[in-house]
Write an enzyme that holds these catalytic residues in place. Structure first.
Site, PDB file in Angstrom:
ATOM      1  N   ASN A  76      14.199  52.978  49.965  1.00 26.92           N
ATOM      2  CA  ASN A  76      14.259  51.592  50.405  1.00 26.92           C
ATOM      3  C   ASN A  76      15.490  50.925  49.798  1.00 26.92           C
ATOM      4  O   ASN A  76      16.277  51.570  49.112  1.00 26.92           O
ATOM      5  CB  ASN A  76      12.970  50.845  50.016  1.00 26.92           C
ATOM      6  CG  ASN A  76      12.707  50.884  48.528  1.00 26.92           C
ATOM      7  OD1 ASN A  76      13.484  50.384  47.726  1.00 26.92           O
ATOM      8  ND2 ASN A  76      11.590  51.515  48.145  1.00 26.92           N
ATOM      9  N   ASP A 130       5.286  53.611  49.623  1.00 20.85           N
ATOM     10  CA  ASP A 130       3.860  53.698  49.944  1.00 20.85           C
ATOM     11  C   ASP A 130       3.519  55.021  50.632  1.00 20.85           C
ATOM     12  O   ASP A 130       2.368  55.460  50.601  1.00 20.85           O
ATOM     13  CB  ASP A 130       3.454  52.540  50.856  1.00 20.85           C
ATOM     14  CG  ASP A 130       3.573  51.197  50.157  1.00 20.85           C
ATOM     15  OD1 ASP A 130       3.246  51.129  48.963  1.00 20.85           O
ATOM     16  OD2 ASP A 130       4.011  50.226  50.801  1.00 20.85           O
ATOM     17  N   LYS A 170      17.119  72.954  55.094  1.00 16.47           N
ATOM     18  CA  LYS A 170      17.547  71.770  55.834  1.00 16.47           C
ATOM     19  C   LYS A 170      16.979  71.815  57.250  1.00 16.47           C
ATOM     20  O   LYS A 170      17.064  72.843  57.940  1.00 16.47           O
ATOM     21  CB  LYS A 170      19.072  71.705  55.886  1.00 16.47           C
ATOM     22  CG  LYS A 170      19.586  70.520  56.699  1.00 16.47           C
ATOM     23  CD  LYS A 170      21.101  70.526  56.807  1.00 16.47           C
ATOM     24  CE  LYS A 170      21.576  69.400  57.714  1.00 16.47           C
ATOM     25  NZ  LYS A 170      23.049  69.422  57.884  1.00 16.47           N
ATOM     26  N   PHE A 189       4.627  42.761  41.522  1.00 10.92           N
ATOM     27  CA  PHE A 189       5.555  42.054  42.402  1.00 10.92           C
ATOM     28  C   PHE A 189       5.089  42.222  43.842  1.00 10.92           C
ATOM     29  O   PHE A 189       4.453  43.226  44.189  1.00 10.92           O
ATOM     30  CB  PHE A 189       6.975  42.600  42.251  1.00 10.92           C
ATOM     31  CG  PHE A 189       7.782  41.916  41.194  1.00 10.92           C
ATOM     32  CD1 PHE A 189       8.841  41.094  41.528  1.00 10.92           C
ATOM     33  CD2 PHE A 189       7.480  42.086  39.851  1.00 10.92           C
ATOM     34  CE1 PHE A 189       9.582  40.445  40.555  1.00 10.92           C
ATOM     35  CE2 PHE A 189       8.208  41.456  38.869  1.00 10.92           C
ATOM     36  CZ  PHE A 189       9.274  40.629  39.216  1.00 10.92           C
ATOM     37  N   LYS A 228      -3.436  40.234  46.785  1.00 12.82           N
ATOM     38  CA  LYS A 228      -3.038  41.415  46.008  1.00 12.82           C
ATOM     39  C   LYS A 228      -3.348  41.218  44.530  1.00 12.82           C
ATOM     40  O   LYS A 228      -3.769  42.161  43.844  1.00 12.82           O
ATOM     41  CB  LYS A 228      -1.540  41.676  46.213  1.00 12.82           C
ATOM     42  CG  LYS A 228      -1.012  42.926  45.533  1.00 12.82           C
ATOM     43  CD  LYS A 228       0.466  43.135  45.874  1.00 12.82           C
ATOM     44  CE  LYS A 228       1.021  44.385  45.220  1.00 12.82           C
ATOM     45  NZ  LYS A 228       2.467  44.589  45.556  1.00 12.82           N
ATOM     46  N   LYS A 247      -5.937  44.025  42.912  1.00 12.52           N
ATOM     47  CA  LYS A 247      -5.401  45.002  41.954  1.00 12.52           C
ATOM     48  C   LYS A 247      -5.602  44.584  40.499  1.00 12.52           C
ATOM     49  O   LYS A 247      -5.039  45.196  39.590  1.00 12.52           O
ATOM     50  CB  LYS A 247      -3.919  45.251  42.253  1.00 12.52           C
ATOM     51  CG  LYS A 247      -3.729  45.791  43.682  1.00 12.52           C
ATOM     52  CD  LYS A 247      -2.437  46.499  43.897  1.00 12.52           C
ATOM     53  CE  LYS A 247      -2.392  47.120  45.296  1.00 12.52           C
ATOM     54  NZ  LYS A 247      -1.182  47.911  45.547  1.00 12.52           N
TER      55      LYS A 247
END
Length: 405
Positions: free
Chosen positions: A209, A278, A288, A323, A337, A341
């Site tokens: 990301n 995730d 490859k 975060f 959240k 959590k």
């Protein structure tokens, strides 16, 4: 960060004295009052006028300078100082300080100082490693001096080895840690995660990301400057690790799960700023993957939820912060959240808000705990890190009070 602080900068006779000029400039930019004291030999390498131009104050070179109004200058300066640093510190000056010899303005002032004192040795490798120098350094440590380890490299004398004066940026970090911020995290263990993870598809490709790691690195740096023992578990980033933090490099989400959960029970604060994948490829090809005419469908599997695990295994008194990066319904999703959590605080930001996206030097955080929501304005990531740590220290104090009542 040094506004209102008076810093004594001692400069002795080393070729590395030129770095002291840069350090003086950096200190002034942090709004410190900088008083430079030079030894007679130091003046052979940099002229006192250089420091006077940089600091706006007379560079002191003579214990009995009669241009000053009558006062015991070295004593009054020692009382005024918030910190003293000698950079570079020669073997000769270190030996004098270790033996309590005060035969010039610098050593006399140092003998009168009760503020934090730092020394950054700079000399030939053989001189540094000489048993006499090492004994003197050990004496100074026992006397309360912080000795900044010299760097290794090519020395002015032509030798290669340990003895170089560290770069000015590192010297500045030592100064900031010693006197810039309250040490309200002293004795605390803080674990911070930062950066992205990389999930391999084959030996060539991976999924990742856009996280730069800047927010997590800023938190780790500020926590260290506030006295914490910091462990930084970081994915692959293009950032220099913050000084005074233990860096644990990882690549994948599985790596991060292993390193974080292994260390979690010993931590007082855990701040999960990393952008952990995730999903990962369900299988990794050994070779490859060759391009074909048809579409390539890549099956994905869930990664282990590190934050969920930490919330389920949080010990009494431990503070857990997560975060949340969202593109819509920021507060609602972040608060959900927080509860799901078992977090003490969640720092939420929106990719849609200017200055809060990936790779920037700024952030726009919303700090949410079980009682309140605080919207922060756009600020540097280090300023945001300070506000985040402030809130976590408050939450920790509140929980400690509840347990003792």
């Amino acid at each position: 960060m040094l506004k209102g602080k008076t810093i004594i900068l001692g400069v002795s006779g080393s070729i590395a004295a030129y770095k002291a000029a840069s350090l003086a400039s950096m200190l002034v930019k942090q709004h410190a009052q900088v008083q430079v004291i030079m030894t007679a030999n130091g003046q052979y390498f940099v002229h006192p006028v250089t420091f006077e131009q940089l600091t706006g104050r007379k560079c002191l070179t003579d214990t009995f300078d009669r241009n000053f109004e009558f006062k015991v200058e070295h004593v009054s300066l020692a009382k005024e100082a918030d910190l003293a640093i000698i950079a570079p510190a020669t073997a000769n000056v270190l030996a004098k300080l270790a033996c309590g010899i005060a035969d010039d303005m610098l050593t006399t002032t140092m003998l009168a100082c009760t503020c934090p004192k730092l020394a950054a040795p700079a000399m030939n490798t053989r001189m540094y490693e000489n048993p006499a120098t090492q004994r003197n350094l050990e004496t100074l440590r026992r006397d309360g001096w912080e000795i900044i380890e010299p760097a290794s490299g090519h020395l002015a004398c032509g030798d290669d080895g340990k003895g170089k004066l560290p770069e000015e940026k590192l010297l500045m970090e030592h100064i900031l840690r010693a006197c810039a911020l309250p040490h309200d995290l002293a004795g605390k263990k803080v674990l911070v995660t930062a950066g992205p993870t990389q999930e391999s598809i084959d030996p060539v490709r991976f999924i990742t990301n856009h996280s730069s790691g800047k927010m997590g690195y800023a938190i780790a740096r500020m926590a260290a400057l506030r006295g914490a023992k910091v462990t930084l578990v970081s994915g692959p980033v293009a950032l220099d690790p913050p000084p005074f933090a233990e860096l644990v490099p990882i690549v994948s989400a599985a790596d991060m799960f292993r390193e974080v959960t292994e260390r979690a029970p010993q931590q007082d604060f855990i701040i999960k700023a990393a952008a952990v994948a995730d999903y990962r490829p369900a299988s990794v090809n050994d070779e490859k993957t060759k391009k074909a005419e048809e579409e390539w469908l890549l099956p994905l599997a869930r990664t282990q939820d590190i934050l969920q695990y930490l919330g389920e295994h949080k010990r009494e008194g431990q503070i857990l912060c997560g975060f949340a990066m969202e593109t819509s319904e920021l507060e609602e999703r972040a608060r959900e959240k927080l509860g799901r959590k078992n977090l003490d605080l969640i720092a939420a930001n929106s990719l849609r808000v200017e200055g809060a996206g990936f790779g920037t030097d700024t952030n726009v955080l919303t700090l949410i705990d079980r009682e309140r929501t605080e919207h922060l304005e756009i600020m540097s990531k280090e300023a945001a890190a300070m506000r985040l740590l402030d809130r976590l220290v408050e939450i920790s104090a509140e929980k400690t009070k509840e347990r003792t009542e």
